[in-house]
Design a protein around this motif. Structure first.
Motif, PDB file in Angstrom:
ATOM      1  N   GLY A  65       0.812  -1.204   0.000  1.00 49.41           N
ATOM      2  CA  GLY A  65       0.000   0.000   0.000  1.00 49.41           C
ATOM      3  C   GLY A  65       0.846   1.254   0.000  1.00 49.41           C
ATOM      4  O   GLY A  65       2.071   1.197  -0.096  1.00 49.41           O
ATOM      5  N   ASN A  66       0.164   2.378   0.119  1.00 55.10           N
ATOM      6  CA  ASN A  66       0.812   3.687   0.073  1.00 55.10           C
ATOM      7  C   ASN A  66       0.706   4.395   1.412  1.00 55.10           C
ATOM      8  O   ASN A  66      -0.197   4.127   2.208  1.00 55.10           O
ATOM      9  CB  ASN A  66       0.146   4.568  -0.992  1.00 55.10           C
ATOM     10  CG  ASN A  66       0.343   4.022  -2.374  1.00 55.10           C
ATOM     11  OD1 ASN A  66       1.465   3.821  -2.814  1.00 55.10           O
ATOM     12  ND2 ASN A  66      -0.744   3.777  -3.080  1.00 55.10           N
ATOM     13  N   PHE A  67       1.644   5.304   1.630  1.00 47.71           N
ATOM     14  CA  PHE A  67       1.627   6.188   2.792  1.00 47.71           C
ATOM     15  C   PHE A  67       1.485   7.618   2.301  1.00 47.71           C
ATOM     16  O   PHE A  67       1.990   7.971   1.233  1.00 47.71           O
ATOM     17  CB  PHE A  67       2.928   6.069   3.593  1.00 47.71           C
ATOM     18  CG  PHE A  67       3.062   4.765   4.332  1.00 47.71           C
ATOM     19  CD1 PHE A  67       2.484   4.606   5.584  1.00 47.71           C
ATOM     20  CD2 PHE A  67       3.772   3.716   3.790  1.00 47.71           C
ATOM     21  CE1 PHE A  67       2.614   3.415   6.271  1.00 47.71           C
ATOM     22  CE2 PHE A  67       3.903   2.521   4.466  1.00 47.71           C
ATOM     23  CZ  PHE A  67       3.325   2.363   5.708  1.00 47.71           C
ATOM     24  N   ASN A  68       0.831   8.451   3.110  1.00 50.32           N
ATOM     25  CA  ASN A  68       0.744   9.866   2.777  1.00 50.32           C
ATOM     26  C   ASN A  68       1.999  10.588   3.274  1.00 50.32           C
ATOM     27  O   ASN A  68       2.926   9.954   3.791  1.00 50.32           O
ATOM     28  CB  ASN A  68      -0.552  10.494   3.313  1.00 50.32           C
ATOM     29  CG  ASN A  68      -0.682  10.413   4.817  1.00 50.32           C
ATOM     30  OD1 ASN A  68       0.300  10.255   5.543  1.00 50.32           O
ATOM     31  ND2 ASN A  68      -1.904  10.529   5.309  1.00 50.32           N
ATOM     32  N   VAL A  69       2.021  11.895   3.132  1.00 49.45           N
ATOM     33  CA  VAL A  69       3.232  12.652   3.459  1.00 49.45           C
ATOM     34  C   VAL A  69       3.565  12.655   4.947  1.00 49.45           C
ATOM     35  O   VAL A  69       4.705  12.918   5.320  1.00 49.45           O
ATOM     36  CB  VAL A  69       3.156  14.112   2.938  1.00 49.45           C
ATOM     37  CG1 VAL A  69       3.164  14.139   1.424  1.00 49.45           C
ATOM     38  CG2 VAL A  69       1.949  14.825   3.492  1.00 49.45           C
ATOM     39  N   ILE A  70       2.597  12.371   5.817  1.00 49.23           N
ATOM     40  CA  ILE A  70       2.909  12.278   7.250  1.00 49.23           C
ATOM     41  C   ILE A  70       3.037  10.816   7.688  1.00 49.23           C
ATOM     42  O   ILE A  70       2.938  10.492   8.853  1.00 49.23           O
ATOM     43  CB  ILE A  70       1.897  13.059   8.123  1.00 49.23           C
ATOM     44  CG1 ILE A  70       0.477  12.592   7.876  1.00 49.23           C
ATOM     45  CG2 ILE A  70       2.035  14.546   7.903  1.00 49.23           C
ATOM     46  CD1 ILE A  70      -0.545  13.221   8.812  1.00 49.23           C
TER      47      ILE A  70
END
Length: 151
Positions: A65-70
Motif C-alpha cells: 500500500g501507500n503512505f501519505n506525506v505524514i
C-alpha cells in the motif's frame, strides 16, 4: 546473413534480459537473503509520499500500500497470510480504516465484508459461511453495534 541473424537474436536476448531488473526503490532483506520490504518514494507533488511492499521470510507478500506525506496509511491496502492467500483488502484515510474492507480466512474463503468511517465500524457488515453464502448482517454506527440479523 546467417551470422547477422545470430548476432541480432543474441543482442535482442541480452537487451531483454538486461531490462528485467528490480524496480527502483529501497530494499531490505532477511538474513536468508529474501526481500523483507521494498519502498519507493513518489515524486514531490504526488498524492502519495511512499509505496511500500512487505514480504514474509518465505518470499510471499505480506502487505502492499501507500503512505501519505505524514507517513500514515493512505488509499487501498492489501494484506496476505504467509501461505499467499489474501487476508484483507481495505482502504485507509490518514492512517484510519475508511470505507469497505473485505476479510478472508487463511483458506481463501470470504469471512466478512466490513465498512468503516474514521477507523470505526460504521454501516452494514455481512458475514459468510464456508460456502461464501451470507449468513448474518450486522449494522454499526460510529463503532457501536446497532442490530444484528441472521439471514
Amino acid at each position: 546473413m546467417k551470422y547477422q541473424r545470430f548476432i541480432f537474436l543474441t543482442m535482442l536476448t541480452f537487451l531483454l534480459l538486461s531490462c528485467q531488473h528490480n524496480p527502483r526503490g529501497t530494499y531490505k532483506y532477511y538474513d536468508n537473503g529474501a526481500i523483507k520490504s521494498w519502498e519507493h518514494i513518489y515524486p514531490q507533488g504526488s498524492d502519495f509520499a511512499l509505496k511500500k511492499i512487505e514480504f514474509y521470510p518465505n518470499g510471499k507478500k505480506k502487505s502492499e500500500g501507500n503512505f501519505n506525506v505524514i507517513h500514515n496509511r493512505e488509499g487501498r491496502w492489501k494484506f496476505w497470510y504467509d501461505n499467499g492467500n489474501i487476508w484483507v483488502i481495505g482502504n485507509f484515510k490518514n492512517g484510519l480504516s475508511e470505507g469497505k474492507a473485505e476479510i478472508f480466512s487463511s483458506n481463501g474463503k470470504h469471512n466478512y465484508t466490513a465498512h468503516y468511517k474514521r477507523g470505526k465500524p460504521d454501516g452494514l457488515w455481512f458475514f459468510y459461511d464456508t460456502l461464501n453464502n451470507p449468513i448474518k448482517k450486522v449494522w454499526f454506527k460510529s463503532g457501536k453495534k446497532i442490530r444484528e440479523e441472521e439471514i
